[in-house]
Write an enzyme that holds these catalytic residues in place. Structure first.
Site, PDB file in Angstrom:
ATOM      1  N   CYS A 162       0.740  -1.143   0.085  1.00 59.05           N
ATOM      2  CA  CYS A 162       0.101  -0.084  -0.101  1.00 59.05           C
ATOM      3  C   CYS A 162       0.953   1.158   0.036  1.00 59.05           C
ATOM      4  O   CYS A 162       0.340   2.306  -0.042  1.00 59.05           O
ATOM      5  CB  CYS A 162      -1.006   0.084   1.239  1.00 59.05           C
ATOM      6  SG  CYS A 162      -0.045   0.144   2.890  1.00 59.05           S
ATOM      7  N   ASP A 197       2.256   2.657   2.504  1.00 56.02           N
ATOM      8  CA  ASP A 197       2.334   3.258   3.734  1.00 56.02           C
ATOM      9  C   ASP A 197       3.541   3.265   4.714  1.00 56.02           C
ATOM     10  O   ASP A 197       4.288   2.034   4.479  1.00 56.02           O
ATOM     11  CB  ASP A 197       0.960   3.121   4.573  1.00 56.02           C
ATOM     12  CG  ASP A 197      -0.359   3.368   4.037  1.00 56.02           C
ATOM     13  OD1 ASP A 197      -0.131   4.329   3.160  1.00 56.02           O
ATOM     14  OD2 ASP A 197      -1.319   2.899   4.189  1.00 56.02           O
ATOM     15  N   CYS A 231      -2.704   5.073   6.389  1.00 59.09           N
ATOM     16  CA  CYS A 231      -4.120   5.375   6.494  1.00 59.09           C
ATOM     17  C   CYS A 231      -4.582   5.666   7.650  1.00 59.09           C
ATOM     18  O   CYS A 231      -3.901   5.673   8.767  1.00 59.09           O
ATOM     19  CB  CYS A 231      -4.856   4.115   5.832  1.00 59.09           C
ATOM     20  SG  CYS A 231      -4.885   2.799   6.812  1.00 59.09           S
ATOM     21  N   CYS A 289      -2.775  -2.904   8.459  1.00 60.86           N
ATOM     22  CA  CYS A 289      -2.642  -1.787   9.029  1.00 60.86           C
ATOM     23  C   CYS A 289      -1.963  -1.785  10.525  1.00 60.86           C
ATOM     24  O   CYS A 289      -1.052  -0.932  10.754  1.00 60.86           O
ATOM     25  CB  CYS A 289      -3.699  -0.573   9.102  1.00 60.86           C
ATOM     26  SG  CYS A 289      -4.674  -0.835   7.245  1.00 60.86           S
TER      27      CYS A 289
HETATM   28 FE1  FES Z   1      -1.643   0.332   4.333  1.00 62.06          FE
HETATM   29 FE2  FES Z   1      -3.659   0.872   5.984  1.00 62.06          FE
HETATM   30  S1  FES Z   1      -3.774   0.672   3.878  1.00 62.06           S
HETATM   31  S2  FES Z   1      -1.408   0.637   6.446  1.00 62.06           S
END
Ligand code: FES
Length: 175
Positions: free
Chosen positions: A36, A38, A65, A109
């Site tokens: 993702c 992140d 997120c 996450c």
């Molecule tokens: Fe990647 Fe939440 S969508 S950490």
């Protein structure tokens, strides 16, 4: 995604705790999720309490997120007063339990939070407690992006650890 979960995340996001760099931290951990994109960094400071080295304060910064930020905010409070080993024994789901049951697409996450804490605390735990841990200079400016771009941090060996890809069926949801 159910409304209850989204409401709990929104409530946590309305007043996130322990965000930002922690000056003079004893341990720092940074992880990223390659799926993702992140990222999360945590800072941890210890204190002596009853003959044990316990976590006094912890803070975080995130390119993540809302679920990761909400879980990180909860986690920084939950690990206070624990030793490095005790905090390492906690799993992502425990950090996010106040958010209620996580949708399958959001489980990773909380792994980001768990992973960042593991990166910060495992060397401390392995060493038997927080000692003179080699830390990068973390001085202002203090955003995660600034930190990644500082040449002195690169020289100090700050690394981003990418977690293994999650098999959670998709990462497109950002709540
Ligand atoms: Fe990647 Fe939440 S969508 S950490």
């Amino acid at each position: 995604m159910n409304d209850d979960f989204q409401n709990r995340v929104a409530a946590a996001m309305a007043n996130p705790q322990n965000m930002g760099e922690l000056p003079n931290a004893d341990a720092i951990g940074t992880v990223g999720n390659a799926d993702c994109g992140d990222m999360l960094r945590v800072w941890v400071k210890f204190k002596e309490q009853g003959g044990r080295k316990v976590i006094d304060r912890a803070s975080f910064q995130s390119f993540g997120c809302e679920t990761a930020i909400a879980a990180a905010s909860l986690a920084m409070e939950l690990i206070k007063g624990k030793t490095a080993s005790e905090a390492l024994a906690m799993r992502g789901e425990e950090f996010a339990k106040d958010l209620g049951p996580l949708p399958p697409t959001k489980v990773h996450c909380t792994s980001l939070v768990e992973g960042a804490l593991r990166e910060a605390l495992a060397p401390v735990s392995d060493a038997g407690g927080p000692g003179p841990i080699a830390q990068p200079a973390v001085t202002a400016p203090t955003t995660l992006m600034d930190a990644f771009n500082k040449p002195e941090e690169k020289k100090a060996g700050v690394k981003v650890v990418f977690l293994k890809p999650a098999n959670d069926g998709g990462l497109s949801s950002r709540a």
